[in-house]
Design a protein around this motif. Sequence first.
Motif, PDB file in Angstrom:
ATOM      1  N   UNK A  93       0.812  -1.206   0.000  1.00  0.00           N
ATOM      2  CA  UNK A  93       0.000   0.000   0.000  1.00  0.00           C
ATOM      3  C   UNK A  93       0.850   1.263   0.000  1.00  0.00           C
ATOM      4  N   UNK A  94       1.967   1.247   0.708  1.00  0.00           N
ATOM      5  CA  UNK A  94       2.861   2.407   0.711  1.00  0.00           C
ATOM      6  C   UNK A  94       3.419   2.653  -0.692  1.00  0.00           C
ATOM      7  N   UNK A  95       3.831   1.598  -1.362  1.00  0.00           N
ATOM      8  CA  UNK A  95       4.355   1.731  -2.730  1.00  0.00           C
ATOM      9  C   UNK A  95       3.260   2.239  -3.667  1.00  0.00           C
ATOM     10  N   UNK A  96       2.059   1.681  -3.543  1.00  0.00           N
ATOM     11  CA  UNK A  96       0.946   2.094  -4.404  1.00  0.00           C
ATOM     12  C   UNK A  96       0.629   3.572  -4.205  1.00  0.00           C
ATOM     13  N   UNK A  97       0.642   4.033  -2.964  1.00  0.00           N
ATOM     14  CA  UNK A  97       0.368   5.441  -2.670  1.00  0.00           C
ATOM     15  C   UNK A  97       1.447   6.337  -3.264  1.00  0.00           C
ATOM     16  N   UNK A  98       2.712   5.932  -3.126  1.00  0.00           N
ATOM     17  CA  UNK A  98       3.820   6.728  -3.657  1.00  0.00           C
ATOM     18  C   UNK A  98       3.749   6.849  -5.178  1.00  0.00           C
ATOM     19  N   UNK A  99       3.271   5.815  -5.848  1.00  0.00           N
ATOM     20  CA  UNK A  99       3.157   5.857  -7.308  1.00  0.00           C
ATOM     21  C   UNK A  99       1.924   6.635  -7.758  1.00  0.00           C
ATOM     22  N   UNK A 100       0.835   6.523  -7.010  1.00  0.00           N
ATOM     23  CA  UNK A 100      -0.438   7.082  -7.456  1.00  0.00           C
ATOM     24  C   UNK A 100      -0.473   8.602  -7.381  1.00  0.00           C
ATOM     25  N   UNK A 101       0.099   9.194  -6.346  1.00  0.00           N
ATOM     26  CA  UNK A 101      -0.024  10.639  -6.172  1.00  0.00           C
ATOM     27  C   UNK A 101       0.541  11.431  -7.351  1.00  0.00           C
ATOM     28  N   UNK A 102       1.780  11.155  -7.823  1.00  0.00           N
ATOM     29  CA  UNK A 102       2.269  11.915  -8.982  1.00  0.00           C
ATOM     30  C   UNK A 102       1.553  11.545 -10.292  1.00  0.00           C
ATOM     31  N   UNK A 103       0.982  10.343 -10.357  1.00  0.00           N
ATOM     32  CA  UNK A 103       0.311   9.890 -11.579  1.00  0.00           C
ATOM     33  C   UNK A 103      -1.191  10.163 -11.563  1.00  0.00           C
ATOM     34  N   UNK A 104      -1.662  10.990 -10.625  1.00  0.00           N
ATOM     35  CA  UNK A 104      -3.097  11.179 -10.461  1.00  0.00           C
ATOM     36  C   UNK A 104      -3.798  11.729 -11.708  1.00  0.00           C
ATOM     37  N   UNK A 105      -3.218  12.695 -12.437  1.00  0.00           N
ATOM     38  CA  UNK A 105      -3.909  13.146 -13.662  1.00  0.00           C
ATOM     39  C   UNK A 105      -4.142  12.003 -14.654  1.00  0.00           C
ATOM     40  N   UNK A 106      -3.163  11.115 -14.772  1.00  0.00           N
ATOM     41  CA  UNK A 106      -3.324   9.980 -15.675  1.00  0.00           C
ATOM     42  C   UNK A 106      -4.413   9.040 -15.166  1.00  0.00           C
TER      43      UNK A 106
END
Length: 507
Positions: A93-106
């Motif tokens: 979940x920590x890894x998923x959160x770290x990836x999702x925040x910068x990729x949110x527009x996508x």
Amino acid sequence: MLRNILSVGGYTLISRLTGFARDIMLAAVLGAGATMDAFSVALRLPNHFRAIFGEGAFNQAYVPAYAHVAEKQGQQAANLFADRLFTVLFLIQVVLLALALPLMPWLVTLLAPGFKQDPATFALAVALTRITFPYLLFVTMVTFLGATLNAVDRFSAFAAAPILLNIGVMAALAVPFLFPGAAYAAAWGVAISGLAQWVLLYVAAKRAGVSSKLVRPHMDLGVRRFLKAFGPAVIGSAGVQIAIFADTIIASLLPRGAYSALYYAERLYQLPLGLIAIAVGTVALSAMSRQVARGDEAGANRSQNRAVAISLLASAPFVAAFIAIPDLIVAGLFQRGAFDAEASRAAGTVLFAYSLGLPAIVMIRTQVSAFQARGDTRTPMLVALAAIACNLTLKLFLWRDWGAPGLALATAAGAWVNLLTLFVLARRRGWTAPDRRLPGFVAIVGVATIAAGLLAWWFASPAQAWTASLPQPLLMAVLLLSTAAGLLYVAIAGIGLKMTGLLRLLR
């Protein structure tokens, strides 16, 4: 079993009632336009991931595995097994959160491509989703602790946790001046509620002696058995979420307000799912997992038959109401402030379409438990994917001409395909043995349902006339009709089941 179901159902009822209060506030403040569409996406995106990696897949694979370790190796081994899985899940979940925040527009573009045509709505959806996405981390930990508590017959805390989500959103909406806008307030309410839910479950798990801690991961036999079941469960849960993703994507291409109509109708048809399907499925899976681990196949079949009977009896009144007076129900609950009569009619039509699949949707978890209790998550996965293929095909045919109701109708059809396929496969394997009294039970419940629905439909207009002078007249009409139809349903079903001796199926 019935006591545990009532416990889960009671807390879920409170959760749904506070959820309706939350949605009434959202409808009054945000309405059914672009702002509500943006917030709906912000709430749905973390919920998609939670359903895939959290309560959907994890609970299906974890509860039987935990019961097996506890039965064969003892509670200390089960606790160590839980600690190792907790560590793995937390890191993911920590890894998923770290990836999702910068990729949110996508991610928002993927989920709602139609928003790109309205830059303001798209920008708002991205901003709100960045606020709500950390909710996923907390609620996944909540799901883990809740699954562990369920495995040891502690159901209350996990069932009560969603109440905090509703309270958090309402509390934030009550002080919108602290935020850039009402939509931002609602999003922060979601995020903060995740932390509150985690605290509640951690305290409950600590008291039960099953709280988990971070340890060094180790691939022992129990963990490998879990991972073997977890993979198909993830794919199966992802299949369901793909269908919901499809609704979101297609609705963003429809005229403004279509997504909101789906949201409000879904909130209503989710009520019996939470009160009945989740409560019954959670308790049935826990009971059947222990019985199968002990080799008590007859006991597992009795538990499943009891779960089926309870699900049918409790869900039928909702089917009657949603088919007979869907527009009036939506209007009574949500038509105020920015939510107008046209929005009520749109959401009511969607609710009617959803209701055609409600019996199947409620029953699916009782059938899936027959497979999950035996450690088979692969078969439900394949069945779910086949049902989703049917669902998506129908969506592509129906959405242009039927709009949002077409999407809901496709969901209903997919649910029936899922349920019937699971039943046939379980029957062939000898994993389900329907009680010979069930057809009579279904017939009596069916007669009571039809009678209640006809009463609500026939007196819908008179009830609105009778309550026209009262405060909140539409809501009063809904309450009057639901009370009268509910009493008629209880009378017919109760007398019929008692006279035939079929009430024993519930015990």
